[in-house]
Each structure stands twice: as C-alpha cells, then as structure tokens.
Motif scaffolding. Structure first.
Motif, PDB file in Angstrom:
ATOM      1  N   TRP A 236       0.807  -1.077   0.003  1.00  0.00           N
ATOM      2  CA  TRP A 236       0.085  -0.267  -0.013  1.00  0.00           C
ATOM      3  C   TRP A 236       0.804   1.241   0.110  1.00  0.00           C
ATOM      4  N   VAL A 237       1.827   1.289   0.843  1.00  0.00           N
ATOM      5  CA  VAL A 237       2.929   2.357   0.742  1.00  0.00           C
ATOM      6  C   VAL A 237       3.480   2.603  -0.627  1.00  0.00           C
ATOM      7  N   MET A 238       4.005   1.597  -1.253  1.00  0.00           N
ATOM      8  CA  MET A 238       4.624   1.658  -2.267  1.00  0.00           C
ATOM      9  C   MET A 238       3.537   2.194  -3.502  1.00  0.00           C
ATOM     10  N   VAL A 239       2.401   1.753  -3.552  1.00  0.00           N
ATOM     11  CA  VAL A 239       1.455   2.376  -4.527  1.00  0.00           C
ATOM     12  C   VAL A 239       1.165   3.654  -4.375  1.00  0.00           C
ATOM     13  N   VAL A 240       1.176   4.182  -2.938  1.00  0.00           N
ATOM     14  CA  VAL A 240       0.654   5.574  -2.781  1.00  0.00           C
ATOM     15  C   VAL A 240       1.868   6.435  -3.104  1.00  0.00           C
ATOM     16  N   VAL A 241       3.192   5.980  -2.777  1.00  0.00           N
ATOM     17  CA  VAL A 241       4.197   6.733  -3.155  1.00  0.00           C
ATOM     18  C   VAL A 241       4.387   6.874  -4.632  1.00  0.00           C
ATOM     19  N   SER A 242       4.237   5.751  -5.312  1.00  0.00           N
ATOM     20  CA  SER A 242       4.403   5.677  -6.832  1.00  0.00           C
ATOM     21  C   SER A 242       3.824   7.007  -7.551  1.00  0.00           C
ATOM     22  N   LEU A 243       2.347   7.156  -6.882  1.00  0.00           N
ATOM     23  CA  LEU A 243       1.477   8.216  -7.309  1.00  0.00           C
ATOM     24  C   LEU A 243       1.847   9.750  -7.262  1.00  0.00           C
ATOM     25  N   LEU A 244       2.703   9.802  -6.201  1.00  0.00           N
ATOM     26  CA  LEU A 244       3.177  11.051  -5.956  1.00  0.00           C
ATOM     27  C   LEU A 244       3.817  12.008  -6.949  1.00  0.00           C
ATOM     28  N   LEU A 245       4.413  11.220  -7.995  1.00  0.00           N
ATOM     29  CA  LEU A 245       5.068  12.029  -9.317  1.00  0.00           C
ATOM     30  C   LEU A 245       4.294  13.007  -9.746  1.00  0.00           C
ATOM     31  N   TRP A 246       2.663  12.743  -9.804  1.00  0.00           N
ATOM     32  CA  TRP A 246       2.023  13.250 -10.373  1.00  0.00           C
ATOM     33  C   TRP A 246       1.353  14.650  -9.764  1.00  0.00           C
ATOM     34  N   PRO A 247       1.094  14.584  -8.598  1.00  0.00           N
ATOM     35  CA  PRO A 247       0.668  15.877  -7.863  1.00  0.00           C
ATOM     36  C   PRO A 247       1.837  16.836  -7.647  1.00  0.00           C
ATOM     37  N   LEU A 248       3.046  16.437  -7.700  1.00  0.00           N
ATOM     38  CA  LEU A 248       4.250  17.033  -7.395  1.00  0.00           C
ATOM     39  C   LEU A 248       4.705  17.663  -8.747  1.00  0.00           C
ATOM     40  N   GLY A 249       4.144  17.257  -9.943  1.00  0.00           N
ATOM     41  CA  GLY A 249       4.381  17.995 -11.230  1.00  0.00           C
ATOM     42  C   GLY A 249       5.551  17.244 -12.043  1.00  0.00           C
ATOM     43  N   TYR A 250       5.791  16.108 -11.629  1.00  0.00           N
ATOM     44  CA  TYR A 250       6.954  15.158 -12.383  1.00  0.00           C
ATOM     45  C   TYR A 250       6.679  14.279 -13.188  1.00  0.00           C
ATOM     46  N   ALA A 251       5.165  14.079 -13.264  1.00  0.00           N
ATOM     47  CA  ALA A 251       4.895  13.129 -14.239  1.00  0.00           C
ATOM     48  C   ALA A 251       3.342  13.646 -14.635  1.00  0.00           C
ATOM     49  N   GLY A 252       3.161  12.978 -15.852  1.00  0.00           N
ATOM     50  CA  GLY A 252       1.633  13.448 -16.432  1.00  0.00           C
ATOM     51  C   GLY A 252       0.594  12.276 -16.305  1.00  0.00           C
ATOM     52  N   TRP A 253      -0.332  12.246 -17.286  1.00  0.00           N
ATOM     53  CA  TRP A 253      -1.594  11.348 -17.188  1.00  0.00           C
ATOM     54  C   TRP A 253      -1.119   9.851 -17.442  1.00  0.00           C
ATOM     55  N   PHE A 254      -0.091   9.875 -18.431  1.00  0.00           N
ATOM     56  CA  PHE A 254       0.298   8.511 -18.760  1.00  0.00           C
ATOM     57  C   PHE A 254       0.854   7.642 -17.750  1.00  0.00           C
ATOM     58  N   TYR A 255       1.954   8.088 -17.253  1.00  0.00           N
ATOM     59  CA  TYR A 255       2.444   7.470 -16.121  1.00  0.00           C
ATOM     60  C   TYR A 255       1.586   7.302 -15.031  1.00  0.00           C
ATOM     61  N   THR A 256       0.755   8.101 -14.699  1.00  0.00           N
ATOM     62  CA  THR A 256      -0.237   7.940 -13.616  1.00  0.00           C
ATOM     63  C   THR A 256      -1.110   6.828 -13.658  1.00  0.00           C
ATOM     64  N   THR A 257      -1.515   6.777 -14.930  1.00  0.00           N
ATOM     65  CA  THR A 257      -2.440   5.859 -15.469  1.00  0.00           C
ATOM     66  C   THR A 257      -1.839   4.366 -15.150  1.00  0.00           C
ATOM     67  N   VAL A 258      -0.822   4.226 -15.687  1.00  0.00           N
ATOM     68  CA  VAL A 258       0.054   2.993 -15.750  1.00  0.00           C
ATOM     69  C   VAL A 258       0.080   2.650 -14.245  1.00  0.00           C
ATOM     70  N   ALA A 259       0.771   3.445 -13.448  1.00  0.00           N
ATOM     71  CA  ALA A 259       1.196   3.148 -12.135  1.00  0.00           C
ATOM     72  C   ALA A 259      -0.030   2.907 -11.112  1.00  0.00           C
ATOM     73  N   ALA A 260      -1.142   3.585 -11.359  1.00  0.00           N
ATOM     74  CA  ALA A 260      -2.365   3.267 -10.696  1.00  0.00           C
ATOM     75  C   ALA A 260      -2.992   1.944 -11.061  1.00  0.00           C
ATOM     76  N   ALA A 261      -3.115   1.716 -12.515  1.00  0.00           N
ATOM     77  CA  ALA A 261      -3.300   0.187 -12.848  1.00  0.00           C
ATOM     78  C   ALA A 261      -2.790  -0.857 -12.432  1.00  0.00           C
ATOM     79  N   ALA A 262      -1.365  -0.729 -12.744  1.00  0.00           N
ATOM     80  CA  ALA A 262      -0.415  -1.687 -11.983  1.00  0.00           C
ATOM     81  C   ALA A 262      -0.584  -1.829 -10.543  1.00  0.00           C
TER      82      ALA A 262
END
Length: 311
Positions: A236-262
């Motif tokens: 759970w911690v790993m998945v939450v941390v992986s999604l932090l790139l988006w709100p902090l402005g380091y990644a866009g919709w593509f990374y966020t979609t893949v990271a969330a689905a995986a």
C-alpha cells in the motif's frame, strides 16, 4: 556471522584444470548475477529519460549502463565470496561458481574488488563523480551493510539491505543532471517499498533453505500470515508513493494511469496472498506475487520513460 557446517568450498569442486576456458568465462559472468543486474538497469535508464525530459545522450546511457553493470557485478561477486559457506548448503545456490569450484575463492575476491575499482573510476571519468560516489556507496552498502552485517542477524535484512538496490535510480538521475531531485527521491522510495514485498514471497517459497543455514529471513521466524500482512502494508505504501510524481508535477497522465492500474493489480495479488495465508491454504501461490512484482516494476519504469513524450 553465523557459522555453517559444510565442507570447504574447494572440496566441492574439482581441480581448476577440469574446467574449460569457456566454462570459466561463463562462471565469472555468473558471479555478476546478470539477471539481477537487468532489473537494476531497468530502473536506471527510464529515470534518465525523465531527468532529460526526452532522449538522453546515447553515449551517456551506454556509459551509465556499463558502469552500473560493473559496479553491481562487483557487489554480487563479493556477495558470493562472503556467502560461499551458506551457498554450499542451500539447495537454491549450491551450483554457484564458488561452490562448484570452477572459480576459486581468491579469484572471486580479486574479481569483485577489481570490478568495484574499475566501475568507480569509469563513472567518475566518463559520467560524473556524483554518480561514481553513489555507485560505490551502493556497492559498499550491499557488501558490508547487507551481506556482512544485516543478512545473518535480523529479519529486517531485506528491508534495509534493499537500499543498495534503490540507488541505481539516483545514479540514473545524477548521470544526466549531475545532481539529485525530489523526483529521483520518490522513485528511490518506490523501489525501497517494493523490495520487501518483491522478495518475501520468494523467501516464503525457499524458507527451509534459509532456516537450514540460520539466515533469519522474515518467513523463517514469522508465520505466513504475519509475513503476508507485512507484504500488504508495504504494498500500500509503495503504490501511494508511486503516485506522488503526478501531484508534485514530475509526471503526467500516462505515467499516473499506468502506475495506478499496475498498483491496483499488485494490491489485488497481495491481498489474495494474505487471504490464502489467513485461511491456512496448503498452496499459498506466493510466486504469483513474486513474478508479478517484476512485471510491475517493469511497467511503472517503462511509463517513467514514455511519459515525457506523451503527457
């Protein structure tokens, strides 16, 4: 270190004259653990794309990958040198080169140290000295902190020892920018929290091997349900941390979609393992999560590399 009753490694192999040059060559390659290094480079190169915001200089990618291979290979060779006593007893490792005798212990030690020195100079002279320092730090952490200290003393060995496997992320970023950033730190933490739930399922499968040599991997000293609960917590911690790139402005919709689905699929598998452990299932199917963990990290870091081009 915990002593293990076994024959001397030299007695387990034959005289070096029995081995052909070809066999000796591939034995030295095996000392570097190429399959593990593939996974490390899988996290290094995508981070270089993210740091560049596009395609990094091909020569720089090549230099970083080769330096990373040499450094990780040296660490792995030294790990096998130190662990050759327990490797001779464990079923999973009994065919390693220092156990069979195709490579003598002194040769393995010299080989590992040589790769450590060469890789550090390679990074420093051809990439930059920050990357060289990080590379040497990863090697020393894996050999000294994990292999020589933590592995045989604590069930948290893989948690803290896994830091060495996180540093290639920082090396990839620093090789491009000559510095570090929060994006690199976040991806470092993804691998940090990924490592225990990646390795513990494998440890569950081979826990008898570890118990036989006195290595206190978590599954050896805790029940399956306790291990599964920790796997779920780290997941759970790993998945939450992986999604932090988006709100902090380091990644866009593509990374966020893949990271969330995986991540959702990972959590499904982790909770399924916990449910089987709670029910006392005869077959935990723990290797399902182990194999998926490799697919997960591949997908997430591939998305890291692609995201700058599509988001």
């Amino acid at each position: 270190m915990t002593a293990v009753d076994s024959r001397p490694v030299a007695e387990l192999g034959s005289a070096s004259g029995r081995w052909t040059p070809r066999a000796r060559f591939w034995a030295f390659v095996a000392l570097t653990k190429p399959r593990i290094i593939e996974l490390l480079l899988m996290t290094t190169v995508p981070v270089m794309f993210l740091a560049e915001g596009g395609v990094p200089e091909p020569w720089l990618v090549l230099a970083t990958c080769l330096g990373g291979y040499l450094s990780a290979g040296g660490a792995n060779a030294l790990n096998m040198y130190i662990d050759r006593d327990i490797d001779a007893v464990m079923e999973r490792t009994k065919n390693r080169p220092l156990v069979t005798g195709v490579v003598r212990p002194t040769e393995g030690l010299v080989f590992g140290i040589t790769l450590a020195v060469v890789s550090t100079l390679w990074f420093g002279l051809l990439v930059n000295w920050l990357s060289a320092a990080l590379s040497l730090g990863a090697l020393l952490f894996y050999v000294v902190v994990y292999t020589m200290w933590l592995k045989r003393r604590t069930s948290q060995n893989i948690v803290w020892g896994g830091i060495a496997g996180c540093l290639p992320v920082l090396i990839g970023w620093s090789s491009v920018t000559g510095s570090l950033s929060w994006a690199a730190v976040i991806l470092f933490l993804v691998i940090f929290f990924w490592t225990p739930p990646h390795y513990w399922p494998l440890s569950m499968r081979v826990q008898d091997d570890y118990a036989k040599v006195g290595v206190p991997m978590l599954p050896v000293i805790a029940g399956n349900l306790a291990v599964a609960r920790q796997i779920v917590a780290y997941s759970w911690v790993m998945v939450v941390v992986s999604l932090l790139l988006w709100p902090l402005g380091y990644a866009g919709w593509f990374y966020t979609t893949v990271a969330a689905a995986a991540g959702i699929w990972w959590l499904w598998e982790a909770h399924a393992l916990q449910a089987r452990a709670r029910a006392g299932a005869a077959r935990l199917k723990e290797m399902r999560l182990f194999h998926w963990s490799i697919t997960y990290v591949s997908l997430v870091f591939l998305a890291v590399a692609i995201d700058p081009f599509v988001s």
